[in-house]
Design a protein around this motif. Structure first.
Motif, PDB file in Angstrom:
ATOM      1  N   ALA A  14       2.307  15.905  -9.420  1.00  0.00           N
ATOM      2  CA  ALA A  14       1.932  14.649  -8.773  1.00  0.00           C
ATOM      3  C   ALA A  14       0.738  14.864  -7.866  1.00  0.00           C
ATOM      4  N   ARG A  15      -0.098  13.870  -7.808  1.00  0.00           N
ATOM      5  CA  ARG A  15      -1.214  13.842  -6.865  1.00  0.00           C
ATOM      6  C   ARG A  15      -0.932  12.700  -5.907  1.00  0.00           C
ATOM      7  N   GLU A  16      -0.872  13.017  -4.638  1.00  0.00           N
ATOM      8  CA  GLU A  16      -0.577  12.010  -3.615  1.00  0.00           C
ATOM      9  C   GLU A  16      -1.815  11.759  -2.768  1.00  0.00           C
ATOM     10  N   VAL A  17      -2.103  10.494  -2.547  1.00  0.00           N
ATOM     11  CA  VAL A  17      -3.107  10.046  -1.582  1.00  0.00           C
ATOM     12  C   VAL A  17      -2.327   9.336  -0.504  1.00  0.00           C
ATOM     13  N   ARG A  18      -2.600   9.679   0.761  1.00  0.00           N
ATOM     14  CA  ARG A  18      -1.835   9.055   1.834  1.00  0.00           C
ATOM     15  C   ARG A  18      -2.719   8.800   3.042  1.00  0.00           C
ATOM     16  N   CYS A  19      -2.262   7.847   3.837  1.00  0.00           N
ATOM     17  CA  CYS A  19      -2.939   7.538   5.087  1.00  0.00           C
ATOM     18  C   CYS A  19      -1.950   6.845   6.015  1.00  0.00           C
ATOM     19  N   LYS A  20      -2.375   6.653   7.233  1.00  0.00           N
ATOM     20  CA  LYS A  20      -1.602   5.918   8.231  1.00  0.00           C
ATOM     21  C   LYS A  20      -2.293   4.574   8.443  1.00  0.00           C
ATOM     22  N   TRP A  21      -1.500   3.527   8.586  1.00  0.00           N
ATOM     23  CA  TRP A  21      -2.038   2.194   8.834  1.00  0.00           C
ATOM     24  C   TRP A  21      -1.661   1.740  10.237  1.00  0.00           C
ATOM     25  N   ALA A  28      -3.711  -5.685   9.205  1.00  0.00           N
ATOM     26  CA  ALA A  28      -4.866  -5.874   8.311  1.00  0.00           C
ATOM     27  C   ALA A  28      -5.204  -4.611   7.537  1.00  0.00           C
ATOM     28  N   SER A  29      -5.031  -3.441   8.154  1.00  0.00           N
ATOM     29  CA  SER A  29      -5.365  -2.197   7.443  1.00  0.00           C
ATOM     30  C   SER A  29      -4.400  -1.942   6.286  1.00  0.00           C
ATOM     31  N   LEU A  30      -3.136  -2.279   6.463  1.00  0.00           N
ATOM     32  CA  LEU A  30      -2.167  -2.146   5.378  1.00  0.00           C
ATOM     33  C   LEU A  30      -2.528  -3.098   4.238  1.00  0.00           C
TER      34      LEU A  30
END
Length: 112
Positions: A14-21, A28-30
């Motif tokens: 699996a390749r995961e891309v993640r961030c915090k909103w 709005a960022s979510l």
């Protein structure tokens, strides 16, 4: 099939891309992260060997994650091709006000 050690075999990577909103501006960022995923989803799903694309959102720790599960024997080509435009996608996420900690990770992923 890959083997990490005795008893730890895998068929998928699996390749995961993640961030915090952020909660700012009514999340709005979510909303922006979801829109970017919607624009990129067909490209991810079109990769040879993709088994699934999952989205994880946590309201408590404000995680937004995209997990692309690929057959292990096809993962090398996915990687060599730049993970289906991942660099440009990461740039777009990084440009969104309120998104932070934009990261990636690769790991095995198996149903048990």
């Amino acid at each position: 099939m890959g083997v990490l050690t005795r008893g730890v075999e895998f068929h998928h990577v699996a390749r995961e891309v993640r961030c915090k909103w952020s909660m700012d501006d009514d999340k709005a960022s979510l909303q922006a992260a979801q829109q970017l995923l919607a624009e990129h989803l067909a490209e991810l799903k079109g990769v040879d060997g993709v088994v699934s694309v999952q989205r994880v959102v946590c309201g408590g720790c404000r995680d937004f994650k995209i997990i692309t599960k690929v057959n292990a024997d096809k993962f090398g080509a996915f990687e060599a091709d730049g993970f289906a435009g991942e660099a440009a996608f990461l740039d777009k996420l990084g440009a969104v006000s309120g998104l932070s900690h934009v990261e990636t990770q690769t790991y095995t992923l198996e149903d048990m």
